[in-house]
Design a protein around this motif. Structure first.
Motif, PDB file in Angstrom:
ATOM      1  N   VAL A 140     -54.387  12.525  20.050  1.00 52.81           N
ATOM      2  CA  VAL A 140     -53.245  13.014  20.804  1.00 52.81           C
ATOM      3  C   VAL A 140     -51.972  12.241  20.466  1.00 52.81           C
ATOM      4  N   LEU A 141     -52.120  10.992  20.015  1.00 51.58           N
ATOM      5  CA  LEU A 141     -50.958  10.195  19.634  1.00 51.58           C
ATOM      6  C   LEU A 141     -50.930   9.856  18.150  1.00 51.58           C
ATOM      7  N   ASP A 142     -51.914  10.330  17.417  1.00 58.21           N
ATOM      8  CA  ASP A 142     -51.979  10.047  15.980  1.00 58.21           C
ATOM      9  C   ASP A 142     -51.158  11.087  15.221  1.00 58.21           C
ATOM     10  N   VAL A 143     -49.883  11.136  15.538  1.00 57.96           N
ATOM     11  CA  VAL A 143     -48.950  12.111  14.974  1.00 57.96           C
ATOM     12  C   VAL A 143     -47.735  11.341  14.456  1.00 57.96           C
ATOM     13  N   PRO A 144     -47.346  11.540  13.201  1.00 57.89           N
ATOM     14  CA  PRO A 144     -46.211  10.769  12.666  1.00 57.89           C
ATOM     15  C   PRO A 144     -44.935  11.000  13.475  1.00 57.89           C
ATOM     16  N   LEU A 145     -44.124   9.968  13.555  1.00 56.59           N
ATOM     17  CA  LEU A 145     -42.793  10.122  14.122  1.00 56.59           C
ATOM     18  C   LEU A 145     -41.933  10.925  13.144  1.00 56.59           C
ATOM     19  N   LYS A 146     -40.874  11.491  13.657  1.00 63.62           N
ATOM     20  CA  LYS A 146     -39.979  12.287  12.815  1.00 63.62           C
ATOM     21  C   LYS A 146     -38.649  11.561  12.669  1.00 63.62           C
ATOM     22  N   LEU A 147     -38.233  11.375  11.430  1.00 58.39           N
ATOM     23  CA  LEU A 147     -36.927  10.794  11.131  1.00 58.39           C
ATOM     24  C   LEU A 147     -36.228  11.707  10.151  1.00 58.39           C
ATOM     25  N   ASP A 148     -35.010  12.075  10.473  1.00 56.76           N
ATOM     26  CA  ASP A 148     -34.240  12.915   9.568  1.00 56.76           C
ATOM     27  C   ASP A 148     -32.783  12.497   9.626  1.00 56.76           C
ATOM     28  N   PHE A 200     -33.320   1.649  -1.615  1.00 55.78           N
ATOM     29  CA  PHE A 200     -33.127   1.476  -0.171  1.00 55.78           C
ATOM     30  C   PHE A 200     -34.059   2.456   0.522  1.00 55.78           C
ATOM     31  N   ALA A 201     -34.750   1.985   1.584  1.00 53.75           N
ATOM     32  CA  ALA A 201     -35.675   2.842   2.336  1.00 53.75           C
ATOM     33  C   ALA A 201     -35.492   2.589   3.822  1.00 53.75           C
ATOM     34  N   ILE A 202     -35.760   3.626   4.607  1.00 52.25           N
ATOM     35  CA  ILE A 202     -35.631   3.523   6.058  1.00 52.25           C
ATOM     36  C   ILE A 202     -36.780   4.276   6.714  1.00 52.25           C
ATOM     37  N   ARG A 203     -37.250   3.766   7.859  1.00 51.39           N
ATOM     38  CA  ARG A 203     -38.296   4.426   8.621  1.00 51.39           C
ATOM     39  C   ARG A 203     -38.131   4.025  10.088  1.00 51.39           C
ATOM     40  N   VAL A 204     -38.877   4.702  10.977  1.00 51.50           N
ATOM     41  CA  VAL A 204     -38.968   4.288  12.376  1.00 51.50           C
ATOM     42  C   VAL A 204     -40.442   4.074  12.699  1.00 51.50           C
ATOM     43  N   ILE A 205     -40.705   3.253  13.731  1.00 54.49           N
ATOM     44  CA  ILE A 205     -42.081   2.886  14.050  1.00 54.49           C
ATOM     45  C   ILE A 205     -42.275   2.821  15.558  1.00 54.49           C
ATOM     46  N   ASP A 206     -43.466   3.226  15.997  1.00 59.14           N
ATOM     47  CA  ASP A 206     -43.883   3.046  17.385  1.00 59.14           C
ATOM     48  C   ASP A 206     -44.662   1.737  17.457  1.00 59.14           C
ATOM     49  N   GLN A 207     -44.159   0.807  18.237  1.00 56.57           N
ATOM     50  CA  GLN A 207     -44.749  -0.530  18.261  1.00 56.57           C
ATOM     51  C   GLN A 207     -46.166  -0.537  18.817  1.00 56.57           C
ATOM     52  N   THR A 208     -46.454   0.333  19.796  1.00 59.03           N
ATOM     53  CA  THR A 208     -47.753   0.318  20.442  1.00 59.03           C
ATOM     54  C   THR A 208     -48.868   0.780  19.514  1.00 59.03           C
ATOM     55  N   GLY A 221     -48.405   1.663  16.108  1.00 56.32           N
ATOM     56  CA  GLY A 221     -48.185   1.434  14.686  1.00 56.32           C
ATOM     57  C   GLY A 221     -47.861   2.693  13.924  1.00 56.32           C
ATOM     58  N   ILE A 222     -47.763   3.823  14.625  1.00 57.89           N
ATOM     59  CA  ILE A 222     -47.407   5.084  13.989  1.00 57.89           C
ATOM     60  C   ILE A 222     -45.973   4.983  13.453  1.00 57.89           C
ATOM     61  N   THR A 223     -45.751   5.470  12.243  1.00 56.74           N
ATOM     62  CA  THR A 223     -44.420   5.447  11.644  1.00 56.74           C
ATOM     63  C   THR A 223     -43.986   6.856  11.261  1.00 56.74           C
ATOM     64  N   SER A 224     -42.751   6.944  10.861  1.00 56.99           N
ATOM     65  CA  SER A 224     -42.235   8.191  10.303  1.00 56.99           C
ATOM     66  C   SER A 224     -42.439   8.186   8.795  1.00 56.99           C
TER      67      SER A 224
END
Length: 804
Positions: free
Chosen positions: A304-312, A390-398, A400-403
Motif C-alpha cells: 500500500v505504501l510501496d509506490v514511488p514518489l512523483k517528482l516533476d 546534476f541529479a535531483i530526487r525526493v525521498i520519504d524518510q520513513t 525510504g521510498i524515492t522518486s
C-alpha cells in the motif's frame, strides 16, 4: 439511503447483520454540511478513518453511564474500574503494533488513546449491558446529541465526523471509537435475545461496541474489523468474501473447501485461535493482508505504501551565478484502492520528507525538507562551473521510498518526466548539444505534428459555448449521457445555478440535475480513443469530491483520478475556483470516462476536453513538455523568433513508445544564420536597388525614428534590409555603416527626406537637410541628437571603432 456497513461480532451460530444507522432524533435542524477532510492522509475523505493499519491511530473509548431514566441503573463506574478497562483497551490495540514489530518492516504503528469520555462517562437513559445489542443505536445517538451533531445526520455520518475531528485534534492518520457498556456487575455479555452477546464492530474506521469486562484479545479482534479484517470462525465470515485495500479473499475462513485445508492461527478465528494468536503475536497472512499488511516483493515495505514518489519539473544551470535552479512539484502517489467495501479512496501516508541532489554522481545531499505529502519545489543549488552531471530526487524518510531521479549532463536542462519534452537553445558552437553558457530560448513557440505533418489537434465541449435548454445529441467527436438507475440519456446545458453547467435528467423526480453523484454519473464516450482527457468540475456545496474514471473500448479500467476538497462552506464556485481533473494514457486507449461525485458527494461539470493541443511555448529554461501523446511518430515544427537564428529546414522527428520518447529527447538547436533583413550581396544596400546612396542610410534613420532601436523579429513588417551589421538588431550603427561606406566611396548624390519625430523634412528645406556625403559628421551628429546622445567625436578611437 445511508450506506450500510457490515457488522461483525462474537455470537456463535449467527451471521452478522447490518442494522439501519439513521438517527431518529431531529431536534436540531442545521444544514447538513459535510466537514472538509483537512489534515487527513492524502486521498482520504472525511469518512476514510480506517482504511489500512499503519501510521498514527486515535482510539476514543466512550464509556456509557446509565442515568436511570429509561432503565433501572445496575452498573456503576469507579475510577479503578475505568483505569482497568482503559489498560485492557490499550493492551488490545497495542497487540497490533507489537505484531507489526515482529515482522521486521520499515513501518511503524502508534496508538493514541483519548480518555476524554472515559474519565467523564457519557450519561445515557438506558443501562446498555441490560439492553439487546441492537439498542446501541439509542445510546450512540444520545452521545452524538450531547456533542452537538446535527440531528439531520445519520449515525454513521455523525460518528465519522466525530472520528475525523479526533484525527485532526491528535494529528493522526486514522481514528475510531469504542462504545463501552459497563458490565462489572454482570456476566460480561448482552442479553441472548439480541443479535450479539459479546463485542461487535462496524468496519472501516467507524466504531465497535463492547462490554467492559471483555479481555484485551477481544479488543484486538474487533480492531481487526475496524481495518476491514473479516471473521474466520464458523458462522462468521465465509471463504468467498473479500475485503481490504487489496480486495483480499477470506482464504483462512473455517469453511475453506480446498482439500487438505488447515486453518492458520488467527486473531479473527474462534476463541481458541484468538487466544493462541494473541499469546504468540501472530495471525494468518490473509488477516494481515486485509488490514493492509502485504509485502509482495519482500522488500520490507507493504504494498500500500510501496509506490514511488512523483517528482516533476524543469531546471537548468546558470553559468553567471554558477547555480542550478529547479522548479517543480513533488507528491506521494497512492496505490489504487480495490476494497469492495467503503469508498475505494486511493490513500497514501508517504511524504515528501527531503529534496536531495547529487553532483557528478556524488552522495545525495538534502537541500530542502518540505515534510508534506504534496510540495512545490523551488531550489537554487551552488554547482561548480566544471560539473559534469546534476541529479535531483525526493525521498520519504520513513519508508525510504524515492522518486525517479531527474538528471542532466553539464549544460543541459532537466526536462521532467512528461511523455514529450524538448528544449530550445542557442547552439553557438553548432554541435547540436547544449553546452555550458549556451543560452536557453524562452517563450519559443513550438507546434507538434503527426507523422504526416498534420497538426495535433485538441477537441472539447465547454458548457459556456453550447446552446442552453437543448438536448445535446449530436456533439462532434463525443457522446455525453447520464449513466444511472434513474438518469436519462438526455444531457442539456442549463444555467440553474447561474453558471452554464451540464445537466442530467432525473426520471424519478422529473427534473434536470446540475450535478452527478456516486451512483449516477456523466458518461463521455469518444468517437476515437484518446491519450488525454481533462474535465472541468466544480462544487455547489461544501466539501465535494469529484472522480473521473477512464475505460478502454472493452470496458477495462485504465486509470482514475479524484479531486481534493472543493470550495468553502456553502459557496458556489466561480469559474476560476473550479478544478480540472486530468487523465493520461500513453497508449491512447481512453474510449470513455465516467464523471461523478466521490464519497457520497455530488459534483458539477462545465467542460470536457480530449486530445493534446499542438500549440506550445518554452518555459524560462527553454523547455516545452506535456503528456498525452499516444505511441507513434511525431514532428516538431518551430521557427526561432530571432531573425539571425534557424533550427534548420527539416522538421525534427521523434518516436513515442510505451509512454516514453525513444532515444534522446529532440533538441531545438538554434544556429547562427544571416539576418532576414541583411543584404548578403551588398550589406549597405538597404533598399535593395543594387547601389548605395544616402537614401540607404536614411532608410535606417527613418526606421529608428519611427520604431526605435530594437531586436528584429520575424513578425516585423519591414521591407528594407536595415540590418546592415547582420547582428539581428537595428541601431544607429547600421546607418553609420552606410555612411562610412559612402565616405569611402564618395558616391552620395542626393539629399532625400529625413524623418525626425512625427514630421518628414524634404530636400527643399535646406535648413533641415543633412548633406550626408559632404558632411558625414554633421549627419552623424544629427542622428545622435535625434536619440539624445552626445555628438559623434571622430577623434575618439574607441567610439570610432564601435561605429565603423
Amino acid at each position: 439511503m445511508p450506506r450500510r456497513r457490515p457488522v461483525t461480532g462474537r455470537r456463535a451460530g449467527d451471521r452478522p447483520q447490518s442494522p439501519a444507522v439513521r438517527r431518529h432524533l431531529t431536534l436540531q435542524t442545521l444544514d447538513p454540511r459535510r466537514l472538509m477532510a483537512a489534515d487527513a492522509p492524502l486521498g482520504a475523505t472525511l469518512e476514510d478513518t480506517g482504511e489500512f493499519l499503519l501510521g498514527r491511530v486515535v482510539v476514543t473509548p466512550i464509556f456509557l453511564d446509565s442515568n436511570g431514566v429509561a432503565d433501572t441503573k445496575t452498573q456503576q463506574w469507579d475510577p479503578g474500574e475505568i483505569d482497568e478497562v482503559l489498560a485492557r483497551i490499550t493492551e488490545g490495540v497495542n497487540w497490533w503494533s507489537d505484531t507489526l514489530d515482529d515482522l521486521n518492516t520499515v513501518h511503524s504503528l502508534e496508538f493514541i488513546v483519548d480518555r476524554t469520555y472515559a474519565d467523564d462517562p457519557v450519561s445515557v437513559d438506558q443501562e446498555p449491558i441490560d439492553r439487546v445489542s441492537q439498542d446501541y443505536i439509542l445510546y450512540a445517538n444520545r452521545f452524538l446529541d450531547q456533542i452537538g451533531t446535527p440531528g439531520t445526520a445519520t449515525l454513521e455520518e455523525g460518528m465519522f465526523a466525530f472520528n475525523h475531528a479526533k484525527r485532526v485534534e491528535h494529528d493522526a492518520d486514522w481514528a475510531f471509537s469504542i462504545f463501552v457498556a459497563d458490565s462489572s456487575n454482570d456476566d460480561g455479555f448482552f442479553p441472548t435475545s439480541g443479535d450479539f452477546q459479546g463485542a461487535f464492530a462496524f468496519a472501516g474506521g467507524l466504531f465497535f461496541v463492547m462490554p467492559s469486562t471483555r479481555p484485551a484479545s477481544t479488543v484486538a479482534h474487533e480492531m481487526g474489523h475496524i481495518f476491514w479484517a473479516l471473521d474466520e470462525y464458523a458462522g462468521g465470515g465465509t471463504y468467498a468474501e473479500r475485503r481490504g485495500y487489496y480486495d483480499t479473499q477470506n482464504l483462512n475462513a473455517e469453511d475453506n473447501p480446498q482439500p487438505g485445508f488447515v486453518q492458520e492461527v488467527s486473531i479473527m478465528a474462534d476463541q481458541d485461535q484468538i487466544k493462541a494468536a494473541y499469546e504468540s503475536n501472530t495471525t494468518a497472512a490473509v488477516t494481515l493482508a486485509q488490514v493492509g499488511w502485504q509485502d509482495s516483493d519482500g522488500n520490507g515495505i507493504f504494498d500500500v505504501l510501496d509506490v514511488p514518489l512523483k517528482l516533476d519539473g524543469t531546471g537548468a544551470y546558470d553559468s553567471e551565478t554558477e547555480t542550478f535552479q529547479f522548479r517543480g512539484e513533488a507528491y506521494a502517489q497512492a496505490l489504487r484502492n480495490q476494497n469492495p467495501a467503503g469508498y475505494r479512496s486511493d490513500i497514501t501516508l508517504n511524504r515528501i520528507s527531503h529534496v536531495q541532489v547529487s553532483i557528478d554522481e556524488g552522495p545525495w545531499t538534502t537541500v530542502s525538507s518540505p515534510d508534506e505529502q504534496v510540495a512545490l519545489i523551488d531550489i537554487t543549488v551552488s554547482v561548480p562551473s566544471n560539473y559534469q552531471s546534476f541529479a535531483i530526487r525526493v525521498i520519504d524518510q520513513t519508508t525510504g521510498i524515492t522518486s525517479e531521479e531527474l538528471r542532466a549532463a553539464a549544460g543541459e536542462p532537466i526536462l521532467g518526466t512528461q511523455t514529450f519534452a524538448t528544449y530550445a537553445f542557442v547552439d553557438e558552437n553548432e554541435d547540436g548539444q547544449q553546452q555550458l553558457g549556451e543560452a536557453a530560448l524562452v517563450s519559443q513557440a513550438v507546434a507538434i505534428r503527426d507523422a504526416q505533418g498534420e497538426l495535433i489537434t485538441s477537441n472539447g465541449v465547454l458548457a459556456e459555448d453550447l446552446p442552453t435548454n437543448t438536448d445535446l445529441n449530436l456533439l462532434d467527436g463525443i457522446t455525453i449521457r447520464g449513466n444511472g438507475l434513474f438518469l436519462g440519456d438526455n444531457i442539456q446545458v442549463r444555467t440553474t445555478t447561474g453558471d452554464p453547467l451540464f445537466h442530467v435528467y432525473d426520471r424519478q423526480f422529473n427534473t434536470w440535475l446540475p450535478f452527478v453523484g456516486t451512483s449516477g454519473t456523466l458518461q463521455a464516450t469518444f468517437d476515437s480513443p484518446t491519450a488525454l482527457v481533462e474535465v472541468d468540475v466544480m462544487s455547489l456545496i461544501d466539501g465535494s469530491y469529484a472522480r473521473v474514471t477512464a475505460f478502454d473500448s472493452n470496458g477495462n479500467l485504465i486509470d482514475r483520478v479524484t479531486t481534493s476538497l472543493l470550495n468553502e462552506p456553502d459557496a458556489v464556485l466561480d469559474a476560476d475556483e473550479a478544478q480540472t481533473l486530468r487523465l493520461v494514457d500513453p497508449q491512447g486507449r481512453i474510449a470513455r470516462v465516467e464523471i461523478g461525485g466521490h464519497a457520497q458527494t455530488g459534483v458539477s461539470v462545465s467542460g470536457i476536453r480530449y486530445g493534446q493541443s499542438s500549440a506550445l511555448v518554452t518555459d524560462a529554461n527553454g523547455i516545452v513538455s506535456f503528456s498525452g501523446l499516444a505511441d507513434g511518430v511525431y514532428q516538431i515544427d518551430a521557427v526561432p523568433e530571432s531573425v539571425i537564428q534557424s533550427f534548420g529546414e527539416s522538421p525534427l522527428v521523434f518516436q513515442v513508445a510505451a509512454g516514453e520518447i525513444v532515444g534522446d529527447p529532440p533538441r531545438l538547436a538554434a544556429q547562427r544564420v544571416d539576418s532576414l533583413y541583411y543584404n548578403v550581396d551588398l550589406p549597405e544596400d538597404v533598399n535593395g536597388d543594387q547601389e548605395v546612396s544616402a537614401l540607404d542610410a536614411l532608410r535606417v534613420i527613418n526606421e529608428l525614428n519611427l520604431n526605435g532601436a530594437r531586436e528584429l523579429t520575424r513578425s516585423d513588417s519591414i521591407t528594407s534590409l536595415v540590418d546592415v551589421t547582420n547582428d539581428g538588431i537595428v541601431t544607429a550603427l547600421d546607418a553609420l555603416r552606410v555612411i562610412n561606406y559612402l565616405n569611402r566611396e564618395g558616391s552620395a548624390s542626393s539629399e532625400p527626406t529625413v524623418t525626425t519625430g512625427d514630421r518628414a523634412v524634404s530636400g527643399e528645406s535646406t535648413s533641415q537637410v543633412v548633406p550626408v556625403a559632404s558632411d558625414p559628421e554633421r549627419a552623424i551628429d544629427h542622428l545622435a541628437a535625434a536619440w539624445g546622445q552626445e555628438p559623434f567625436d571622430a577623434d575618439d578611437d574607441e567610439e570610432a571603432g564601435q561605429l565603423f
